[in-house]
Design an enzyme around this catalytic site. Sequence first.
Site, PDB file in Angstrom:
ATOM      1  N   PHE B 124       0.849  -1.192   0.000  1.00  0.00           N
ATOM      2  CA  PHE B 124       0.000   0.000   0.000  1.00  0.00           C
ATOM      3  C   PHE B 124       0.874   1.228   0.000  1.00  0.00           C
ATOM      4  O   PHE B 124       1.695   1.411   0.895  1.00  0.00           O
ATOM      5  CB  PHE B 124      -0.930   0.006   1.211  1.00  0.00           C
ATOM      6  CG  PHE B 124      -2.112   0.920   1.016  1.00  0.00           C
ATOM      7  CD1 PHE B 124      -3.354   0.410   0.688  1.00  0.00           C
ATOM      8  CD2 PHE B 124      -1.971   2.295   1.118  1.00  0.00           C
ATOM      9  CE1 PHE B 124      -4.443   1.246   0.476  1.00  0.00           C
ATOM     10  CE2 PHE B 124      -3.060   3.145   0.901  1.00  0.00           C
ATOM     11  CZ  PHE B 124      -4.301   2.625   0.578  1.00  0.00           C
ATOM     12  N   ALA B 131       4.973  13.634   2.683  1.00  0.00           N
ATOM     13  CA  ALA B 131       3.673  13.446   3.332  1.00  0.00           C
ATOM     14  C   ALA B 131       3.651  12.131   4.098  1.00  0.00           C
ATOM     15  O   ALA B 131       3.545  11.070   3.518  1.00  0.00           O
ATOM     16  CB  ALA B 131       2.561  13.469   2.293  1.00  0.00           C
ATOM     17  N   ILE B 158       7.753   2.064   1.204  1.00  0.00           N
ATOM     18  CA  ILE B 158       6.637   1.159   0.942  1.00  0.00           C
ATOM     19  C   ILE B 158       7.071  -0.309   1.119  1.00  0.00           C
ATOM     20  O   ILE B 158       7.918  -0.813   0.375  1.00  0.00           O
ATOM     21  CB  ILE B 158       6.028   1.385  -0.459  1.00  0.00           C
ATOM     22  CG1 ILE B 158       5.719   2.879  -0.656  1.00  0.00           C
ATOM     23  CG2 ILE B 158       4.775   0.541  -0.635  1.00  0.00           C
ATOM     24  CD1 ILE B 158       4.805   3.518   0.375  1.00  0.00           C
ATOM     25  N   GLY B 349      28.708  -6.447  26.468  1.00  0.00           N
ATOM     26  CA  GLY B 349      29.366  -6.300  25.169  1.00  0.00           C
ATOM     27  C   GLY B 349      28.734  -7.155  24.093  1.00  0.00           C
ATOM     28  O   GLY B 349      28.623  -6.737  22.933  1.00  0.00           O
ATOM     29  N   GLU B 372       3.197   3.154  11.122  1.00  0.00           N
ATOM     30  CA  GLU B 372       1.753   2.986  11.367  1.00  0.00           C
ATOM     31  C   GLU B 372       1.239   4.007  12.387  1.00  0.00           C
ATOM     32  O   GLU B 372       0.442   3.698  13.255  1.00  0.00           O
ATOM     33  CB  GLU B 372       1.462   1.548  11.817  1.00  0.00           C
ATOM     34  CG  GLU B 372       0.108   1.047  11.357  1.00  0.00           C
ATOM     35  CD  GLU B 372       0.172   0.007  10.250  1.00  0.00           C
ATOM     36  OE1 GLU B 372       1.268  -0.314   9.755  1.00  0.00           O
ATOM     37  OE2 GLU B 372      -0.902  -0.470   9.856  1.00  0.00           O
TER      38      GLU B 372
END
Lengths: 261, 388
Positions: B124, B131, B158, B349, B372
Site C-alpha cells: 500500500f 507526506a 513502501i 558487550g 503505522e
Amino acid sequence: MNIVVTVKQVPDTWAEKKLDPTTRTTDRKSVDNVMNEMDEYGVEEALKIKEAHGGEVTVVTMGPEKALETVRKALSMGADKAVHITDEALAGSDALQTSAALAKVIATLSPDIVITAAEASDARGGVLGALLAEHLGFPQLTQARKVTVDPGAGTVRIERQADNGYLLVEAATPVVVGVVEKINQPRYPSFKGIMAAKKKPLTTLSVADAGLDPGTVGLANAASTVLDAQPAPPRQSGTIVKDEGDGGTRVADFLAAQKLI
Amino acid sequence: MPDTRLTDEQESLRRTVAEFAREVVAPVAARHDEDRTFPYEVVAGMAAMGLFGLPFPESYGGMGGDFFTLCLAIEELARVDSSVAITLEAGCSLGAMPIYRFGTEKQKREWLPMLCSGAALGAFGLTEPAAGSDAGGTRTTAHLDSGMWVINGSKAFITNSGTTITRLVTVTAVTGTSGDDRDADRTKEISSIVVPVPAPGFTAEPAYSKVGWHASDTHPLAFVDVRVPEANLLGERGRGYANFLAILDEGRIAISALAVGLAQACVDESVAYARTRHAFGRPIAANQAISFKIADMEARVHVARTAYYDAAARMAAGLPFKKEAAIAKLVSSEAAVTNAREATQIHGGYGFMNEYPVARHWRDSKILEIGEGTSEVQKMIIAHHLGL
C-alpha cells in the site's frame, strides 16, 4: 489405502525433563507436552500416501486426557479421524502393555499400513513398531527413510536406513512401517486445518470399551519394573587445551581418544 | 470489557506459528539480517500454512480466521524475527485488507485469492517523501484519460513493494480538487487506485539502507505516466484517504502485537542469558540489578499484551476500538524499545554484537514508535477521545 498412524504425547523436547520420584516414571505434569516429534513424520508420511493413492488416515493414541491435544494436532495436519484410548487404569503401562492395547484397537480398524515412529523422545524404547507387528501378525518394515506403496500389487517397499547405506526391503500389506526423520518434512497445520480438526470423528475408548483385560494393564501389571531412577549427573566441565604451540595436535589427540576422528 | 481469552483454535494456531518460528525462521534470521535479503523460503513456508489468508473468508481463498488470530501469528513471528512479522502484517493488513474492505466483488475475486495464498504480495503506497503522518499533503496525481487512470508521483517507505512476488501496489493519489478553498491541501480529492505490477512507468527504486528490519522489503516508488484501467479505482472516488485511515486503526493493533512479540523476545533472551552468564562467581541473575530489570521488562510486556488483546477483542466484538488501538500501539512500541535497550544492557558487550538476537531486536525496535502512526499521533488520537 487404509492407513493407521500411532502418535504419542511426550514432554516437550526442548524442556528439562524430570522423573517422578515415587513412580519412577516420566513426570508429565511439570512440563509442556507435545506430539512426539518423530510421530509428526509418521503422520506426514501417512498423509502423503493418502494424497498419492487415496484412502483414509486414522490416528491412534493411548494416553491421559491431555493427549487429546496431540490427537488434535494430527487431525489439524490432515488426518481423517482418531481413536484415543484413555483410562486412569492404563497409567504406568510399559511398552509391552501399550503395544498390546494399541494392537487390539488397530486390528479392529483393518489397516493396510500401520505407521509408527522409530522411537519416542521420552522413553526412547524404540520397540513399538516391532511389538505391534508381532501382536498383529503383520510383517514389519522399520527404520524407513523412504516408502513406496504399490496398491495394485498390495506391497510396500522401503529404504531401510543402515549405518553405511540402505537396504531395499519389501513386504505385502497389511504391514507395519517404522519411519525415521529423514523420510520427509512434516507440514505445519493451517488455521483451516485447525478449525476442521474439531469437527472430525474422534472415538474415545476406556479399558472396557477397548475390550482389554483390566488385570493386564497399568503400572501394577507391567512386565518390566523400574527399580531405581537417578537424575542425570550435572554435565562435567570440558577439558581446556592451552595452546603452547602444540594446541592443534593436542585437540586432535583428544578427538582421537574419543574416537571422533 | 470484552472477553480476551483465546479459543482452543487460536491457542493451537499460536503454538503452531511459535513452532514454525523456532524451527524455520530462527535458523536463517541472522543471515537474512546480515545480508539484507528477503526471506523468500520463509515466506513460502508461511504461505503454505495459509498465514497470508488468515483473516479473510474461505470464499476468497482465505482461512476464515479473524484479525485477532492474525495478531497472534504476528506476535509469535516477531518473537523471533520482526522482518518476517512485518512482511506478514503488511501483506495482510496493507496489501489485501483494503481490497477486502473497499473492493467491488469483481476486484475481490480477481485479486484476493492470489494475495491470500501468499504466492503474491500486495503493498500500500500512502506515504510520500513530503507526506507522512499528514497524508493530506499527498502530491501523487491520477487523472482519467480515455478510460484509464494516468498516475504520476512518488511514494516512500513502501513495504513489500519490490519483491519478485509483488503483484499489486495500491496507491493514494490526488484525483481532483473540490471547492476553491485557498488552502489547497484541504480540498484535495484523494482516491485509492490499484496498480498491478510490474507496469510500464512503475519503478521500485533500490531498497533503503535501514537501521533495522533488514529482511523486510522497503522501497521508494516512482510512477511516471503509469496507466491502469478506470475500474481499478478502489472504493469511492475521493474516499481514498478516509478509507485508509479506517484500515490504519486495525493495523495499529497488528503493529502492537508485533511490538509485544519483540518485547517478549527480549525477556526470553535476557532470562536465558542472566541464568547462564556468570560474573563474580555467580549467575548475573543473582543480582537484583539484573533480575529487577527483567521483572520490569516482563511487567511491561504483560501490560502491552493485555492492551492489544483488549483492542483486538473489542474489534472482534464489533465495539469501538480506535482509542484502545492507539493506546495499545503507544504502550507496546514503548515497551519494545525499552525492553530492547535493557536486554542489550544485560547482555553487556555481546548485546552490541550483531550475532546476538538482542542486538537485532534493538535495531528493529525503534521503527515501532514511528511506523503505522508515530507515538505522537497515537497521543493525538487519545487526547482527541478525551475531548482535548
